[in-house]
Design an enzyme around this catalytic site. Sequence first.
Site, PDB file in Angstrom:
ATOM      1  N   ARG A 102      39.335  19.640  11.042  1.00 26.99           N
ATOM      2  CA  ARG A 102      40.754  19.873  11.510  1.00 26.99           C
ATOM      3  C   ARG A 102      41.330  18.699  11.558  1.00 26.99           C
ATOM      4  O   ARG A 102      41.288  17.571  12.198  1.00 26.99           O
ATOM      5  CB  ARG A 102      40.508  20.547  12.848  1.00 26.99           C
ATOM      6  CG  ARG A 102      41.834  20.725  13.474  1.00 26.99           C
ATOM      7  CD  ARG A 102      42.206  21.616  14.497  1.00 26.99           C
ATOM      8  NE  ARG A 102      42.057  22.995  14.112  1.00 26.99           N
ATOM      9  CZ  ARG A 102      42.441  23.955  15.032  1.00 26.99           C
ATOM     10  NH1 ARG A 102      42.900  23.698  16.133  1.00 26.99           N
ATOM     11  NH2 ARG A 102      42.446  25.464  14.458  1.00 26.99           N
ATOM     12  N   HIS A 129      45.512  27.071   7.104  1.00 26.44           N
ATOM     13  CA  HIS A 129      44.678  27.379   8.162  1.00 26.44           C
ATOM     14  C   HIS A 129      43.979  28.667   7.616  1.00 26.44           C
ATOM     15  O   HIS A 129      44.021  29.708   8.051  1.00 26.44           O
ATOM     16  CB  HIS A 129      45.127  27.723   9.328  1.00 26.44           C
ATOM     17  CG  HIS A 129      44.512  27.706  10.691  1.00 26.44           C
ATOM     18  ND1 HIS A 129      43.119  27.594  10.538  1.00 26.44           N
ATOM     19  CD2 HIS A 129      44.842  28.271  11.928  1.00 26.44           C
ATOM     20  CE1 HIS A 129      42.667  27.862  11.993  1.00 26.44           C
ATOM     21  NE2 HIS A 129      43.702  28.023  12.615  1.00 26.44           N
ATOM     22  N   GLN A 132      41.655  31.035   9.859  1.00 31.10           N
ATOM     23  CA  GLN A 132      42.341  32.034  10.615  1.00 31.10           C
ATOM     24  C   GLN A 132      42.806  33.485   9.799  1.00 31.10           C
ATOM     25  O   GLN A 132      42.782  34.655  10.317  1.00 31.10           O
ATOM     26  CB  GLN A 132      43.570  31.636  11.199  1.00 31.10           C
ATOM     27  CG  GLN A 132      44.490  32.628  12.036  1.00 31.10           C
ATOM     28  CD  GLN A 132      44.005  32.806  13.432  1.00 31.10           C
ATOM     29  OE1 GLN A 132      43.306  31.940  13.916  1.00 31.10           O
ATOM     30  NE2 GLN A 132      43.625  34.080  13.704  1.00 31.10           N
ATOM     31  N   ASP A 217      53.842  32.893  14.636  1.00 27.07           N
ATOM     32  CA  ASP A 217      53.064  31.708  15.411  1.00 27.07           C
ATOM     33  C   ASP A 217      54.092  30.988  16.058  1.00 27.07           C
ATOM     34  O   ASP A 217      55.454  30.935  16.169  1.00 27.07           O
ATOM     35  CB  ASP A 217      52.566  30.745  14.058  1.00 27.07           C
ATOM     36  CG  ASP A 217      51.535  29.829  14.466  1.00 27.07           C
ATOM     37  OD1 ASP A 217      51.315  29.569  15.666  1.00 27.07           O
ATOM     38  OD2 ASP A 217      51.408  28.925  13.451  1.00 27.07           O
ATOM     39  N   CYS A 257      48.108  33.921  15.617  1.00 29.82           N
ATOM     40  CA  CYS A 257      46.822  33.155  15.777  1.00 29.82           C
ATOM     41  C   CYS A 257      46.471  32.631  17.026  1.00 29.82           C
ATOM     42  O   CYS A 257      45.288  32.343  17.266  1.00 29.82           O
ATOM     43  CB  CYS A 257      46.744  32.197  14.639  1.00 29.82           C
ATOM     44  SG  CYS A 257      48.279  30.813  15.032  1.00 29.82           S
ATOM     45  N   ARG A 285      37.358  35.351  14.885  1.00 28.11           N
ATOM     46  CA  ARG A 285      37.199  34.270  14.173  1.00 28.11           C
ATOM     47  C   ARG A 285      35.743  33.835  14.045  1.00 28.11           C
ATOM     48  O   ARG A 285      34.996  33.386  13.336  1.00 28.11           O
ATOM     49  CB  ARG A 285      37.743  33.204  15.082  1.00 28.11           C
ATOM     50  CG  ARG A 285      39.219  33.153  15.080  1.00 28.11           C
ATOM     51  CD  ARG A 285      39.969  32.643  13.887  1.00 28.11           C
ATOM     52  NE  ARG A 285      39.545  31.360  13.363  1.00 28.11           N
ATOM     53  CZ  ARG A 285      39.965  30.318  13.793  1.00 28.11           C
ATOM     54  NH1 ARG A 285      41.108  30.298  14.657  1.00 28.11           N
ATOM     55  NH2 ARG A 285      39.521  28.985  13.120  1.00 28.11           N
TER      56      ARG A 285
HETATM   57  N1  NVA Z   1      50.561  26.444  13.518  1.00 26.84           N
HETATM   58  C1  NVA Z   1      49.839  25.983  14.427  1.00 26.84           C
HETATM   59  C2  NVA Z   1      48.521  26.695  14.559  1.00 26.84           C
HETATM   60  C3  NVA Z   1      47.465  26.555  15.554  1.00 26.84           C
HETATM   61  C4  NVA Z   1      46.161  27.485  15.539  1.00 26.84           C
HETATM   62  C5  NVA Z   1      49.480  24.664  14.470  1.00 26.84           C
HETATM   63  O1  NVA Z   1      49.337  23.944  13.585  1.00 26.84           O
HETATM   64  O2  NVA Z   1      49.454  24.088  15.620  1.00 26.84           O
HETATM   65  N1   CP Z   2      43.942  29.991  16.368  1.00 27.50           N
HETATM   66  C1   CP Z   2      43.368  28.672  16.319  1.00 27.50           C
HETATM   67  O1   CP Z   2      42.873  27.997  15.553  1.00 27.50           O
HETATM   68  O2   CP Z   2      43.310  28.150  17.807  1.00 27.50           O
HETATM   69  P1   CP Z   2      42.595  26.881  18.139  1.00 27.50           P
HETATM   70  O3   CP Z   2      43.538  26.066  17.905  1.00 27.50           O
HETATM   71  O4   CP Z   2      42.536  27.117  19.488  1.00 27.50           O
HETATM   72  O5   CP Z   2      41.260  26.429  17.497  1.00 27.50           O
END
Ligand code: NVA
Ligand code: CP
Length: 300
Positions: A102, A129, A132, A217, A257, A285
């Site tokens: 990540r 992502h 997800q 989101d 998500c 997930r």
């Molecule tokens: N769009 C959000 C998703 C978090 C799971 C981010 O990148 O922070």
């Molecule tokens: N939806 C998601 O990826 O959540 P986290 O950021 O908690 O891993």
Amino acid sequence: MRHFLTLKDLSTTELSTLIQRAIVLKRMHKDGEVYEPLKNKVLAMIFEKSSTRTRVSFESAMIQFGGGSIFLSPNDTQLGRGEPIEDSARVISSMVDMVMIRTFEHKKAEQFSQFSTVPVINALTDDYHPCQLLADMQTYVEHRGSIDGKTVTWVGDGNNMCHSYINAAEQFNFNLKIATPKGYEPDELIVASSGANVTLFSNVNDAAYQSDLIVTDVWASMGQEEEQKKREAAFSAFQVNKEVMSLANKDALFMHCLPAHRGEEVSEQVIDGPQSVVWDEAENRLHAQKALLEFLSANG
Ligand code: NVA
Ligand code: CP
């Protein structure tokens, strides 16, 4: 060897098989069946951004599958002190069986995969992502059956999740209506290079009309914290609330998500209401990623 950096790394058939497998693995887990296909296998998990769901689901998946995982953050590895990504990829992949990353720039995940000798999973970048989406597709199938030919509405930021929805629209063959404020549209190249049926809207109500699934989101993603105030103003007309849900089909579902900001991108009534499937979506997930880990290790 296969990587999973975007949904396009798997074929439509592979993705459909994976979703069905996730449903089976979920049932096996609920039945208390012990299934350990990854005994003695190790997943390295590189987190340059925060996480609750992704970390817990991957760690649990590896333990339940008989293997283990290593949590790596830039704070306590040489990654945070500037060791080149190529060198890190060579070294880490020489000791583990799969890597999950990540990070910020999608290029970094791509670069890691180029120098990795084991499968690499994108657990969120600034652009995508895909993990997800596996959970989201599984959740839709469990509640409503095939998503083929259905209409999905994305409300809010044209962000990493939105881009993965564009990929999903192509791979799972649904129509995608995207409502964003001006200046927050998804990446033009991703939209243009997609073979999906994607329509852009600047009005939420038009996009939500007769939809089968409404998704949103956060307005400010990780790394955009300093833009929060500016974004709150730009996105104020982009909340998924009862009025928006009432324009969709009667049996439409709501997904997010998570983490969610109630009162911003979604009203409390909607996220905690009867059309919301966010808790199943979060739980999935675990099951969807188990199917992914099993697939990648078989093809690794
Ligand atoms: N769009 C959000 C998703 C978090 C799971 C981010 O990148 O922070
Ligand atoms: N939806 C998601 O990826 O959540 P986290 O950021 O908690 O891993």
